[in-house]
Design an enzyme around this catalytic site. Structure first.
Site, PDB file in Angstrom:
ATOM      1  N   ASN A 105      11.758  48.665  63.413  1.00  0.00           N
ATOM      2  CA  ASN A 105      12.926  49.209  64.093  1.00  0.00           C
ATOM      3  C   ASN A 105      12.959  48.604  65.492  1.00  0.00           C
ATOM      4  O   ASN A 105      11.949  48.617  66.189  1.00  0.00           O
ATOM      5  CB  ASN A 105      12.797  50.737  64.170  1.00  0.00           C
ATOM      6  CG  ASN A 105      13.793  51.375  65.139  1.00  0.00           C
ATOM      7  OD1 ASN A 105      13.402  52.045  66.085  1.00  0.00           O
ATOM      8  ND2 ASN A 105      15.064  51.138  64.921  1.00  0.00           N
ATOM      9  N   ARG A 154      15.541  48.612  68.955  1.00  0.00           N
ATOM     10  CA  ARG A 154      16.714  49.342  69.410  1.00  0.00           C
ATOM     11  C   ARG A 154      16.930  49.217  70.918  1.00  0.00           C
ATOM     12  O   ARG A 154      16.003  48.943  71.683  1.00  0.00           O
ATOM     13  CB  ARG A 154      16.608  50.817  69.020  1.00  0.00           C
ATOM     14  CG  ARG A 154      15.355  51.486  69.558  1.00  0.00           C
ATOM     15  CD  ARG A 154      15.112  52.867  68.961  1.00  0.00           C
ATOM     16  NE  ARG A 154      13.905  53.460  69.537  1.00  0.00           N
ATOM     17  CZ  ARG A 154      12.663  53.202  69.114  1.00  0.00           C
ATOM     18  NH1 ARG A 154      12.463  52.412  68.099  1.00  0.00           N
ATOM     19  NH2 ARG A 154      11.626  53.752  69.722  1.00  0.00           N
ATOM     20  N   HIS A 182       7.731  48.792  57.679  1.00  0.00           N
ATOM     21  CA  HIS A 182       8.803  49.427  58.434  1.00  0.00           C
ATOM     22  C   HIS A 182       8.948  48.715  59.762  1.00  0.00           C
ATOM     23  O   HIS A 182       7.957  48.344  60.388  1.00  0.00           O
ATOM     24  CB  HIS A 182       8.454  50.904  58.702  1.00  0.00           C
ATOM     25  CG  HIS A 182       9.238  51.509  59.834  1.00  0.00           C
ATOM     26  ND1 HIS A 182       8.668  51.804  61.065  1.00  0.00           N
ATOM     27  CD2 HIS A 182      10.544  51.846  59.934  1.00  0.00           C
ATOM     28  CE1 HIS A 182       9.592  52.320  61.861  1.00  0.00           C
ATOM     29  NE2 HIS A 182      10.741  52.348  61.208  1.00  0.00           N
ATOM     30  N   GLY A 232      27.507  64.326  62.745  1.00  0.00           N
ATOM     31  CA  GLY A 232      28.212  63.069  62.478  1.00  0.00           C
ATOM     32  C   GLY A 232      27.307  61.907  62.137  1.00  0.00           C
ATOM     33  O   GLY A 232      27.796  60.809  61.890  1.00  0.00           O
ATOM     34  N   SER A 233      25.989  62.113  62.118  1.00  0.00           N
ATOM     35  CA  SER A 233      25.127  60.982  61.772  1.00  0.00           C
ATOM     36  C   SER A 233      25.169  60.788  60.259  1.00  0.00           C
ATOM     37  O   SER A 233      25.476  61.707  59.504  1.00  0.00           O
ATOM     38  CB  SER A 233      23.706  61.210  62.254  1.00  0.00           C
ATOM     39  OG  SER A 233      23.150  62.323  61.614  1.00  0.00           O
TER      40      SER A 233
END
Lengths: 336, 336
Positions: free
Chosen positions: B143, B145, B141, B294-295
């Protein structure tokens, strides 16, 4: 009637002796907490025996105790003939409420005044989740529980909670009607508003918000029930507990020999994934359990299926039985 | 060097055109937010191409937009030759912070003063989870950001976060050393404390509290990194992003042809279940995503494995390779 007879005699039919010593239960047999403990033990035994009969397998029975006080009996049947995973758990625990637990209860409107900030409690309940192998036999869940908290002045706050709900993989209107009817009859004996109110509460509670879907086709759910009287509420809970066999076993028997395809099995696995999402993200009992020191994780998580599946962007085609299922989960309906 | 050349030319190699129009990225090519968007797009493309090469399959590429502003590109390869589920997601979203999000950030010590209570933000990142079929190939994994918030006086708060971590099913010390070494080299170029600090942070973050186990054998994890300067932190994040292929692909190649038994596959499935538990119960990104209106749920939950398993009371026998794995998860170790 079924509360008659001496405790030791009644205990012979249980999966394991009760958590509270039998002499204590015998001596305090008029108290609600003793009667409730006998009821949850009896419910566990009746449900387990009925499942063993249809499956042909045997439950593994684990007794466990909690360092902080009390313990439980977990009955699990895994990868058996009819059932992929069947768990029926009883727990009777006591001690002092954690800050977190007290906070959660206060957020539900309870006023709790402890002696030196300490709130002694007793909590007991029976809970069960049954995941069958055949995708035409629905998953069922029930939980009936009793809570007692002692306040500063020695007085006791108490309440009951519980419910039973069904999670099919495919819609069978007859099953839905039977299941809801048995629950309604139990409710109607006690109050005409119980079934309609608790049916709505169930749909609202078992809601997977991020999916916009309910977990299943509902049933009943209630919490913090503390009126009109301890005796009356106990009787209602007892009526509910008495329905766990008749609201589920006829459905199991009906679909026992149903044939199924690999596609139906895959769809079941996807729905199992949603079950896991609800239980780990939203279920109050699970969240509470995971955050409580000394709780028995394996008993809490025995509600998770043996196997589950997450397919990216899974969306059933229009007009299929899978789409029909989704439609009902997005728009809960009346079954009777 | 790899930031040179015109934007349109560089974008040709991406899985899909960037979220921000290329003309805008070209015009603002000196700004950190543009450079970061190019970096995450490039990381997605390099990682996806490397996985496609070893697998032989192709990623499905989905572009999506968010009503509130921005969008993303989700690349998923499911049930392929080597990978059970591989997801590599980019998102670039903007709008106003929700109350919930602002609260979460404040709880981490941020002081946020919005104009009329409104806090405009930009958030972008690349994130990926790769679940291989072979239990001897670990799950990875990562990520990376970037976050920017505009305050009342027009000034901007910004920070970077990210990390890469490995979740093997069986311990392979050589793999652990290779993985951690590649990460340490990237860290050491920027600050001698980055690797030791972010290694510890990773073990602490990916901790399944109710199990008393970490999710895997760690790697690095950091958040709220906003010093010494935007340029310096960006360069560090870029170094980290450049490691995603060299810290994982050699491990995939090494175990590509490893044979495995049904017991090894079952153990992988049990570990997958723990992965699900961490992601649904503790992961901050998932919790934030599920609670944000809204995600895109499918992109958030693409981190979940295709299949998982929960066995009641599963406990590996002493002296087995499964027990060795558990031991490391209970007591995180140094790999280099």
């Amino acid at each position: 009637k079924d509360e008659e007879g001496n405790v030791a005699e009644r205990c012979k039919k249980f999966m394991s002796p009760p958590i509270t010593p039998m002499e204590v239960l015998e001596k305090r047999k008029e108290e609600i907490s003793s009667r409730m403990e006998m009821l949850i033990m009896q419910t566990q035994a009746e449900f387990c025996r009925a499942l063993e009969e249809v499956d042909g397998g045997k439950f593994k029975v684990d007794r466990w105790s909690r360092a902080e006080g009390g313990g439980g009996i977990s009955c699990v049947m895994q990868d058996s003939n009819v059932f992929e995973k069947a768990g029926v758990n009883v727990s009777v625990v006591h001690g002092y409420l954690t800050e977190e637990a007290a906070k959660q209860m206060r957020s539900r409107g309870k006023v709790l005044k402890g002696k030196d900030g300490k709130l002694p409690f007793i909590a007991m309940g029976v809970s069960s989740v049954i995941h069958p192998k055949n995708p035409h036999i629905p998953t069922v869940h029930f939980n009936y529980r009793y809570f007692e908290i002692e306040e500063e002045d020695g007085s006791k706050q108490w309440w009951f909670g519980g419910g039973t709900d069904l999670t099919p993989v495919y819609i069978d209107k007859e099953d839905g009607a039977l299941f809801h009817n048995v629950l309604r009859e139990a409710c109607d004996k006690h109050h005409p508003k119980y079934y309609p109110d608790f049916k709505k509460w169930c749909d609202r509670y078992f809601y997977i918000r991020h999916r916009g879907e309910t977990r299943g086709i509902g049933g009943i759910f209630f919490d913090d029930l503390d009126s009109p009287s301890q005796e009356e509420v106990f009787k209602f809970v007892k009526s509910c507990a008495k329905t766990v066999v008749p609201c589920y076993l006829p459905i199991v028997h009906k679909h026992l020999k149903d044939s199924f395809t690999q596609e139906e099995k895959d769809w079941q696995q996807v729905r199992r994934g949603r079950y896991v999402e609800f239980n780990l993200v939203y279920d109050r009992g699970v969240k509470f359990g995971l955050a409580t020191p000394g709780s028995r994780i394996e008993s809490i998580l025995m509600s998770l299926p043996l196997t589950a599946r997450w397919e990216y962007m899974h969306e059933p085609s229009k007009g299929t039985r899978e789409a029909e299922m989704i439609e009902v989960l997005r728009n809960p309906k009346e079954w009777i």
